[in-house]
Motif scaffolding. Sequence first.
Motif, PDB file in Angstrom:
ATOM      1  N   ARG A   1      -6.534   5.703  28.225  1.00 33.92           N
ATOM      2  CA  ARG A   1      -5.230   4.984  28.538  1.00 33.92           C
ATOM      3  C   ARG A   1      -5.268   3.591  28.587  1.00 33.92           C
ATOM      4  NH1 ARG A   1      -3.600   9.421  33.846  1.00 33.92           N
ATOM      5  NH2 ARG A   1      -5.893   8.771  33.486  1.00 33.92           N
ATOM      6  N   PRO A   2      -4.119   3.226  28.035  1.00 32.32           N
ATOM      7  CA  PRO A   2      -4.778   1.576  28.587  1.00 32.32           C
ATOM      8  C   PRO A   2      -4.063   1.621  29.680  1.00 32.32           C
ATOM      9  CG  PRO A   2      -2.734   2.109  26.708  1.00 32.32           C
ATOM     10  CD  PRO A   2      -3.159   3.609  26.831  1.00 32.32           C
ATOM     11  N   ALA A   3      -3.798   1.567  30.468  1.00 31.77           N
ATOM     12  CA  ALA A   3      -4.069   1.766  32.086  1.00 31.77           C
ATOM     13  C   ALA A   3      -5.249   1.782  32.554  1.00 31.77           C
ATOM     14  CB  ALA A   3      -2.891   2.695  32.696  1.00 31.77           C
ATOM     15  N   GLU A   4      -5.942   2.678  31.745  1.00 32.52           N
ATOM     16  CA  GLU A   4      -7.599   2.310  32.199  1.00 32.52           C
ATOM     17  C   GLU A   4      -8.046   0.913  31.951  1.00 32.52           C
ATOM     18  OE1 GLU A   4     -10.589   5.399  31.701  1.00 32.52           O
ATOM     19  OE2 GLU A   4      -7.976   6.670  30.249  1.00 32.52           O
TER      20      GLU A   4
ATOM     21  N   PRO B   1      -0.844  -2.799  29.284  1.00 32.62           N
ATOM     22  CA  PRO B   1       0.680  -2.171  29.244  1.00 32.62           C
ATOM     23  C   PRO B   1       0.652  -0.505  28.477  1.00 32.62           C
ATOM     24  CG  PRO B   1       0.786  -3.735  28.553  1.00 32.62           C
ATOM     25  CD  PRO B   1      -0.654  -4.291  28.491  1.00 32.62           C
ATOM     26  N   ALA B   2       1.192   0.620  28.433  1.00 32.64           N
ATOM     27  CA  ALA B   2       1.350   1.511  28.035  1.00 32.64           C
ATOM     28  C   ALA B   2       2.742   0.946  26.315  1.00 32.64           C
ATOM     29  CB  ALA B   2       1.640   2.852  28.132  1.00 32.64           C
ATOM     30  N   GLY B   3       3.391   0.826  26.572  1.00 36.94           N
ATOM     31  CA  GLY B   3       4.428   0.189  25.759  1.00 36.94           C
ATOM     32  C   GLY B   3       5.149   0.772  25.472  1.00 36.94           C
ATOM     33  N   PRO B   4       6.470   1.258  24.526  1.00 35.86           N
ATOM     34  CA  PRO B   4       7.668   2.246  24.063  1.00 35.86           C
ATOM     35  C   PRO B   4       6.986   2.783  23.141  1.00 35.86           C
ATOM     36  CG  PRO B   4       8.670   0.339  23.891  1.00 35.86           C
ATOM     37  CD  PRO B   4       7.195  -0.291  24.587  1.00 35.86           C
ATOM     38  N   ARG B   5       5.742   2.312  22.072  1.00 34.09           N
ATOM     39  CA  ARG B   5       5.995   2.455  20.327  1.00 34.09           C
ATOM     40  C   ARG B   5       4.514   2.453  19.938  1.00 34.09           C
ATOM     41  NH1 ARG B   5       9.498  -2.101  17.841  1.00 34.09           N
ATOM     42  NH2 ARG B   5       9.625  -0.487  15.722  1.00 34.09           N
ATOM     43  N   ARG B   6       3.647   3.042  20.713  1.00 31.30           N
ATOM     44  CA  ARG B   6       2.636   3.483  20.376  1.00 31.30           C
ATOM     45  C   ARG B   6       2.310   4.924  19.696  1.00 31.30           C
ATOM     46  NH1 ARG B   6      -2.089   1.590  22.367  1.00 31.30           N
ATOM     47  NH2 ARG B   6      -1.118  -0.251  24.051  1.00 31.30           N
TER      48      ARG B   6
ATOM     49  N   LEU C   1      -5.962   3.406  22.456  1.00 27.37           N
ATOM     50  CA  LEU C   1      -6.122   2.109  22.608  1.00 27.37           C
ATOM     51  C   LEU C   1      -5.913   2.330  21.398  1.00 27.37           C
ATOM     52  CD1 LEU C   1      -9.050   0.969  24.583  1.00 27.37           C
ATOM     53  CD2 LEU C   1      -6.623   1.122  25.414  1.00 27.37           C
ATOM     54  N   ARG C   2      -5.392   0.962  20.725  1.00 24.55           N
ATOM     55  CA  ARG C   2      -5.395   0.927  19.478  1.00 24.55           C
ATOM     56  C   ARG C   2      -6.794  -0.301  19.065  1.00 24.55           C
ATOM     57  NH1 ARG C   2       0.131  -1.641  20.975  1.00 24.55           N
ATOM     58  NH2 ARG C   2       1.735  -0.691  20.160  1.00 24.55           N
ATOM     59  N   ARG C   3      -7.070  -0.021  16.936  1.00 27.69           N
ATOM     60  CA  ARG C   3      -7.829  -0.686  16.904  1.00 27.69           C
ATOM     61  C   ARG C   3      -8.637  -2.293  17.638  1.00 27.69           C
ATOM     62  NH1 ARG C   3      -7.958   2.110  11.110  1.00 27.69           N
ATOM     63  NH2 ARG C   3      -9.090   3.690  11.173  1.00 27.69           N
ATOM     64  N   GLU C   4      -7.224  -2.861  16.987  1.00 27.14           N
ATOM     65  CA  GLU C   4      -6.884  -4.291  18.218  1.00 27.14           C
ATOM     66  C   GLU C   4      -7.747  -5.010  19.047  1.00 27.14           C
ATOM     67  OE1 GLU C   4      -2.377  -3.315  17.453  1.00 27.14           O
ATOM     68  OE2 GLU C   4      -4.782  -2.422  16.291  1.00 27.14           O
ATOM     69  N   GLU C   5      -6.891  -3.316  20.075  1.00 22.80           N
ATOM     70  CA  GLU C   5      -6.806  -3.558  21.626  1.00 22.80           C
ATOM     71  C   GLU C   5      -8.936  -3.650  21.917  1.00 22.80           C
ATOM     72  OE1 GLU C   5      -2.561  -2.186  23.438  1.00 22.80           O
ATOM     73  OE2 GLU C   5      -4.816  -0.665  23.061  1.00 22.80           O
TER      74      GLU C   5
ATOM     75  N   ARG D   1     -15.438   2.408  27.901  1.00 20.76           N
ATOM     76  CA  ARG D   1     -15.930   2.811  29.289  1.00 20.76           C
ATOM     77  C   ARG D   1     -17.113   4.210  28.953  1.00 20.76           C
ATOM     78  NH1 ARG D   1     -13.767  -1.457  30.061  1.00 20.76           N
ATOM     79  NH2 ARG D   1     -12.201  -1.548  31.797  1.00 20.76           N
ATOM     80  N   LEU D   2     -18.653   4.267  28.089  1.00 20.00           N
ATOM     81  CA  LEU D   2     -18.822   4.906  27.573  1.00 20.00           C
ATOM     82  C   LEU D   2     -19.484   5.396  28.631  1.00 20.00           C
ATOM     83  CD1 LEU D   2     -20.005   4.091  24.212  1.00 20.00           C
ATOM     84  CD2 LEU D   2     -18.223   5.165  24.865  1.00 20.00           C
ATOM     85  N   THR D   3     -20.129   6.173  29.030  1.00 19.46           N
ATOM     86  CA  THR D   3     -20.936   6.830  30.331  1.00 19.46           C
ATOM     87  C   THR D   3     -22.603   6.395  29.768  1.00 19.46           C
ATOM     88  OG1 THR D   3     -21.437   9.170  29.224  1.00 19.46           O
ATOM     89  CG2 THR D   3     -19.858   8.710  31.105  1.00 19.46           C
ATOM     90  N   ASP D   4     -23.428   6.159  30.403  1.00 17.96           N
ATOM     91  CA  ASP D   4     -24.912   5.986  30.142  1.00 17.96           C
ATOM     92  C   ASP D   4     -25.687   6.981  28.761  1.00 17.96           C
ATOM     93  OD1 ASP D   4     -25.177   4.033  32.193  1.00 17.96           O
ATOM     94  OD2 ASP D   4     -26.708   5.576  33.175  1.00 17.96           O
TER      95      ASP D   4
END
Length: 281
Positions: A18-21, A25-30, A35-39, A75-78
Amino acid sequence: MDRDELAAFLRDRRERIRPAEVGLPAGPRRRTPGLRREEVAQLAFISTEYYTRLEQARGPRPSREVLSGLVRALRLTDAERDHLHHLAGAPPAPPPGPPREVRQSILDLLTRLPGTAAIVTSAIGEVLAWNDLAAALMEDFSALSRRDRNLIRRVFLDSRQGALYGVSDGAEFARDSAQRLRAASARYPDSPEVTGLVAELLAGSEEFTRLWEVYDVSVLPTLAKTFQHPVVGPLTVNCDALHVPDRDQRLILYTATPGSASEEALRLLSVVGTQRMDVSG
């Protein structure tokens, strides 16, 4: 490099975040649940075009630096990090050194083992955690420095009487310790802590040098040992070692046979604790 599996894995993990993680911002038009690729590309410090090609199974083999950026961004685990490296055809580099942080669930378990003395040791023999009964049976580890809590160092370099808690299997423990350290040195070839310990033992112990030159790495389990305790006398305990794979640690459990004199001695130790009743004053 498995381009198709790598692409699917990246896409799946991107959509789980989730973007908040990651502070976005989550944004209204996702149009995507994650996440988006560019993010992801921005968080990994790579170009959006390059990341897009990876997700489309068209990209070249990513470098270790790129993989590290993707691990951080997603945010990958080991375990997920290692899987990513294998998919990219670049097996993960060995960890920098033996992990010392004990998982909280293991720490909780130590306090929930009535009648059992338990310790957690690192891959190179350092006692990382213990319960009260282990401190009463062996030694109050909280009163020792980190250096002195290393059982391998103590068996070869500590000449004090009782340095190994008066155990009956001193020779076997020394042999097994050398074998475990040799195996650990292969898992952590770049660890200054491991190489330093080996160098210290080679310089200070002829016995360790002799065992080290045998090149054995097959360790036999210790099923029982006898402690010569200064308060309750000799007591024989079963010894079971459980491996904690994700931390490369061992949980060692000392239990007495039900109904035996040693069980009574352990019960007394649980009451006495670390008091030295054999010392006046």
